[in-house]
Design a protein around this motif. Structure first.
Motif, PDB file in Angstrom:
ATOM      1  N   ASP A 203       0.830  -1.207   0.000  1.00  0.00           N
ATOM      2  CA  ASP A 203       0.000   0.000   0.000  1.00  0.00           C
ATOM      3  C   ASP A 203       0.862   1.253   0.000  1.00  0.00           C
TER       4      ASP A 203
ATOM      5  N   ILE B  70      -4.233  17.591  -1.238  1.00  0.00           N
ATOM      6  CA  ILE B  70      -5.442  17.484  -0.412  1.00  0.00           C
ATOM      7  C   ILE B  70      -5.149  17.974   1.003  1.00  0.00           C
ATOM      8  N   ALA B  71      -4.045  17.498   1.561  1.00  0.00           N
ATOM      9  CA  ALA B  71      -3.723  17.836   2.949  1.00  0.00           C
ATOM     10  C   ALA B  71      -3.394  19.318   3.110  1.00  0.00           C
TER      11      ALA B  71
ATOM     12  N   LYS C 246       8.962  -2.784  10.203  1.00  0.00           N
ATOM     13  CA  LYS C 246       8.188  -3.998   9.944  1.00  0.00           C
ATOM     14  C   LYS C 246       8.694  -4.731   8.708  1.00  0.00           C
TER      15      LYS C 246
ATOM     16  N   ASN D 178      -3.317  -3.755   3.158  1.00  0.00           N
ATOM     17  CA  ASN D 178      -4.451  -3.776   4.089  1.00  0.00           C
ATOM     18  C   ASN D 178      -4.030  -4.133   5.506  1.00  0.00           C
ATOM     19  N   GLY D 179      -2.902  -3.598   5.919  1.00  0.00           N
ATOM     20  CA  GLY D 179      -2.471  -3.829   7.283  1.00  0.00           C
ATOM     21  C   GLY D 179      -1.819  -5.178   7.516  1.00  0.00           C
TER      22      GLY D 179
ATOM     23  N   LEU E  25       1.209  -7.883   6.546  1.00  0.00           N
ATOM     24  CA  LEU E  25       2.485  -8.107   5.869  1.00  0.00           C
ATOM     25  C   LEU E  25       2.302  -9.221   4.859  1.00  0.00           C
TER      26      LEU E  25
ATOM     27  N   PHE F  64     -11.366   8.207  -4.608  1.00  0.00           N
ATOM     28  CA  PHE F  64     -12.289   9.034  -3.831  1.00  0.00           C
ATOM     29  C   PHE F  64     -11.775  10.467  -3.734  1.00  0.00           C
ATOM     30  N   LEU F  65     -10.462  10.597  -3.458  1.00  0.00           N
ATOM     31  CA  LEU F  65      -9.888  11.935  -3.321  1.00  0.00           C
ATOM     32  C   LEU F  65      -9.884  12.684  -4.649  1.00  0.00           C
TER      33      LEU F  65
ATOM     34  N   ILE G 223      -5.785  14.190   5.647  1.00  0.00           N
ATOM     35  CA  ILE G 223      -6.414  13.433   4.566  1.00  0.00           C
ATOM     36  C   ILE G 223      -7.560  12.588   5.125  1.00  0.00           C
TER      37      ILE G 223
ATOM     38  N   LYS H 200     -11.452  12.941   4.148  1.00  0.00           N
ATOM     39  CA  LYS H 200     -12.214  11.839   3.567  1.00  0.00           C
ATOM     40  C   LYS H 200     -13.441  11.489   4.403  1.00  0.00           C
TER      41      LYS H 200
ATOM     42  N   TYR I 144     -17.220  11.818   3.307  1.00  0.00           N
ATOM     43  CA  TYR I 144     -17.958  10.558   3.230  1.00  0.00           C
ATOM     44  C   TYR I 144     -19.197  10.590   4.127  1.00  0.00           C
TER      45      TYR I 144
ATOM     46  N   GLU J 223     -12.635   4.155   7.895  1.00  0.00           N
ATOM     47  CA  GLU J 223     -11.862   3.632   6.769  1.00  0.00           C
ATOM     48  C   GLU J 223     -11.206   2.340   7.232  1.00  0.00           C
TER      49      GLU J 223
ATOM     50  N   ASN K  92      -9.004  -0.980   5.778  1.00  0.00           N
ATOM     51  CA  ASN K  92      -8.237  -1.503   4.643  1.00  0.00           C
ATOM     52  C   ASN K  92      -8.294  -0.584   3.425  1.00  0.00           C
TER      53      ASN K  92
ATOM     54  N   LEU L 185     -13.432   3.296   2.420  1.00  0.00           N
ATOM     55  CA  LEU L 185     -14.391   3.999   3.261  1.00  0.00           C
ATOM     56  C   LEU L 185     -15.556   3.065   3.533  1.00  0.00           C
TER      57      LEU L 185
ATOM     58  N   ASP M 117      -1.019  -3.797  17.100  1.00  0.00           N
ATOM     59  CA  ASP M 117      -0.365  -4.621  16.073  1.00  0.00           C
ATOM     60  C   ASP M 117       0.413  -5.804  16.669  1.00  0.00           C
TER      61      ASP M 117
ATOM     62  N   PHE N  49       2.240  -8.103  15.292  1.00  0.00           N
ATOM     63  CA  PHE N  49       3.590  -8.296  14.739  1.00  0.00           C
ATOM     64  C   PHE N  49       4.586  -7.424  15.491  1.00  0.00           C
TER      65      PHE N  49
END
Lengths: 331, 331, 331, 331
Positions: A138, A186-187, A277, A299-300, A302, A320-321, D273, D277, D281, D297, D299, D302, D318, D320
């Motif tokens: 990601d 955006i930020a 990580k 998606n979080g 590994l 979306f952004l 951000i 969002k 949303y 949000e 993974n 949204l 986490d 890990f």
């Protein structure tokens, strides 16, 4: 579990904040399995010219907060000659390196694939580049810091743009992708964002840029207006675009090219954590037998991704952004 | 003590971090003497176009930490017409403004002197500009922040220069003076500093720049090398200088133009304190009858300086640092 | 010119940002005179236990931006025994150290004076402490950074105080002096500042603190209110003061003790420049024969001050700011 | 599509950086659908006491970079009385508010559920809290900034810990969860992390903390050692823990309580951000008919999550990182 006694590690391509966290995690994790770690200097050049040193825990103390890379980085044209990859593999064999970890972008991974053709050991990649243009993860190590560095510049320019009620164009890095431009734009509350994903911009269709400016001026009156531009978005560069806009609307538009500042700086938490990580995971997956894979986080979770595919597709920026920015920009 | 019931204040010219601290101090101090404060917007334009508002304590709450200026700033060509200063004075009379505080650089002070020819009230200047090129004060409001902003960029570029062992040229602001370049260059550990005070640099005498680079490479081997360059130091700009150096030494030299980022950002402590002191002192000196003076700080003492002399001489950059940089650079 | 072939340097007492800039300048300057530099570790402990290394230019590369001190620091009770100073002098003689530079505060300078009774060489001090409580120099190395670090915390607390319209007490360092409290308090727009220079505060005279709070609440309504407190200003500490205020006014007052954060961080430009100047000046003055002096900067001029007097008087905090804070606070 | 003409928005509970980005996005998005937005001040108090104002685009200009919340926040005990929720619903009806957006943590969402029992309109929640202890979203608004603020403090303490080779305990926020402690601890390279998820720590089992310290001292010799501690991890607090450790190992251990600093500061990119969002949303999902849901949000997608479940489970930190920290800490 694969038997790995000696591990090589190098950083290659553009440096990225968080690379040191990854090097540190590689060493600490390897040490916990009694694996020795050899660090090659200047990316693949260290492999070709046998510039390396055995890393010890004290070498990685107090580096997690440092920008750049203690192993130095470089681009290495010599690796692209027919002899390069063979020579690199020969060094690895000669030094009894059982596995190699390459921290870099997809260009660096292509080099690793070439070396693999001649190398008996395992190779794993760790995605380190501010551009975030690597598939199979990601986020890449360095991307989060680059956003905040760009953002800091946008915030500062906002101060002066606001004091003067002026139009500024801020050029951010991202040769082929708009990740940094979209996120920092955006930020930073940029009034407009221009990046490759929106199609090429030519001198003929400046209207696409002009209309929202004029719309905003009608709505808000004279006010600061910031356009974030990904590099290579306009023929002649962002300065040329600023000049063209100045002519077209009769209000001075100034360009600010952020440049290499975006590569440096102490990594933010997200990059230190991701670097830690992925560095740790890379070592553990090598022990599980992984080869020609990249250690990523999706998606979080590994996960591994084939090294050969990391540059195949163009990873998409957040739809979306993109849609929202256009919706509220033209509101 | 002069009788002042209503005080005008405006910020003019390039905005500088700490201007808000000065505005806040003007208001709080005036309020403690029961003086009303009128803030003109967009520098002298607000005076010509009667754009102003009466400032209240709540308007200056929570602004001491903000970059830019809540009163907005502008350059005002209209003030340079024969009618401009008369019109400005007329506004001041019409609004019963007994005294005017102008926060800006020496260009803004020249405008104030023109208005004074037609204005019955008192005028005092407060030096606000990142360039520090105003006589009669050791430091101008905004200068300290600009150094740290430039420094932050140099530190970041050092990270990537160091990772790649490359040569970078960092262009800093300072149209006529090397204050920011010298200070940020010394603080950033720049290997070389180029600024107007060292005499013009031409394509013919690149040797002055080249020799120390080559010397350093002999001594330290391949290593990062940062040259801080004040704007307007080389014909064609810093990018042209980088190109010329690249050709001359065969190692890629990259230019980074810092630009307007240097104007923004939350002011550092030194600028907030200086802004607060000078703003407060200006009000108190007006009450003591001061007119056509600038409120400055010299050797830690608040003091007045004739507004007409603030741009007369070229304030000298620190001779010890100039000499030392050259001594250790060629060591 | 004194003949100095070998120079010792150490950092002692509380570490301060900019000490590394001073060490770097000592080395670079000494190198330009072909003087060798020996760095002792952990302050005077390195002198007593012969822990040292010869410094080379590469040891000081890329350290100007680092907090802390590469030579480490320590307090050294052993130096206060009758044998300590003799042993320290013996080490210096044994290692053929012709002169010693001590970077620290006035406590460290007292140690230097003791060693001088037994040492044949020259000794010079460089003022490095965040507290700024050393006479003979306008500012000590580390003070400017400590202000900005404290300020950053105050700004953050202001955000949450403002969101909640609450009263916060922020305790800053400064055991015997209010330098940091006054500067950071003014720069942070603190509604009230409490420091030792204003006389001791007791449970009995809380009224001095309460009255301005109640005054402000009448004037501004419910709003954020920040009191900056120098450490040791109230019996039982700032948490006890917060509790006493909470009881007295019936609004929750929260204490935030900033603590050791104030010692760290990358030095701001002012401290890197001051550290560089004083380090360079110390070496050059040793060559001019200086002995038992401190290298300081007064009114922008580098100058010497007898080491024995650096802790004699209590350096005064800015009287203009003290008076102004009270004037506008009670407006 | 639900017919919404007027939308209410409020921020409640502990303020979090990025709340302003969410408010801005709510307004900009609503404006693009021609929906009017009413902002209630001080959380639910504004709803009970009818303190509100109609938000316009200019109210949200230049707020995306500000910490805190322009709508102010508060805890509201009055909402927990039987009459509170009824009164709140009555205000909403009276003002013709068709839907309400609550930005806050799970405590604030419980308040929203109570109001919903009496309110005809729709309610949606947006997770804003630095603690990240809200289910149904990977990250809450403010969490990323809190990590970097804590990290900045740890980096500074590392400087001084390293200069002195000392043991420091840094207490971070997180009443019931170790999110900030784990993330900032890993990112800061903390030698040890103590948080609620690892089970309660008592005076009797200090051995769990002591053993790794002693192990590290055997391995690395005297060196800096940082323990990150989540608040409420030890009876009597982190200062008591530091005292107990000091006694047990005979080396001075110092506690640093970070406190409310963690709530403030300009939000980092990730929080701006995420705030943008989720704010956008939330408005769009209200238009789709969403009610009693939280906009989150997961993974990278949204998605909605039942408001009633957001505080049900304990979101896990986490695994890990937990495992890895223990593995390399005891290496």
């Amino acid at each position: 579990m694969a038997t790995i006694k000696r591990l090589g590690v190098l950083t290659s391509g553009g440096d990225a904040p968080g690379m040191n966290a990854a090097i540190r995690a590689v060493l600490l994790t390897a040490a916990s399995y009694n694996i020795e770690v050899v660090g090659f200097k200047h990316g693949y050049i260290g492999l070709l010219e046998q510039e390396y040193k055995t890393l010890m825990p004290q070498h990685v103390q107090n580096i997690i907060q440092r920008g750049g890379t203690i192993l130095k980085s470089a681009r290495c044209p010599a690796l692209q000659t027919p002899e390069g990859p063979k020579l690199a593999a020969a060094t690895l064999h000669q030094l009894n390196i059982d596995a190699l970890i390459v921290i870099g972008g997809d260009g660096s991974f292509r080099g690793a694939l070439e070396i693999a053709k001649h190398y008996q050991g395992q190779i794993i990649g760790v995605p380190g580049t501010i551009d975030n243009d690597v598939d199979g993860t990601d986020n890449t190590i360095g991307y989060a810091t680059a956003i905040d560095t760009a953002l800091d510049a946008i915030d500062k320019i906002r101060d002066t743009a606001d004091a003067f009620e002026r139009i500024f164009l801020v050029e951010l890095m991202g040769r082929h992708s708009g990740f940094i431009a979209l996120s920092a734009g955006i930020a930073g509350g940029a009034e407009q964002i221009i990046c490759p994903e929106f199609g090429p911009l030519s001198a003929e269709d400046l209207r696409r840029v002009l209309t929202p400016i004029q719309h905003a001026q009608l709505l808000m009156g004279k006010a600061s207006y910031i356009i974030v531009v990904a590099e290579n978005s306009y023929p002649g560069g962002t300065t040329a675009l600023a000049d063209a806009l100045t002519k077209a609307i009769g209000i001075e538009c100034r360009a600010c090219i952020l440049g290499h500042i975006q590569r440096g700086g102490s990594p933010v938490g997200a990059d230190r954590i991701l670097g830690s990580k992925l560095g740790a995971y890379a070592v553990e997956q090598l022990l599980q037998g992984a080869h020609l894979q990249m250690a990523g986080e999706v998606n979080g979770e590994l996960s591994l991704y084939p090294l050969a595919l990391t540059g195949e597709r163009t990873k998409a920026i957040d739809p979306f952004l993109v849609r929202w920015q256009q919706q509220v920009g033209s509101a």
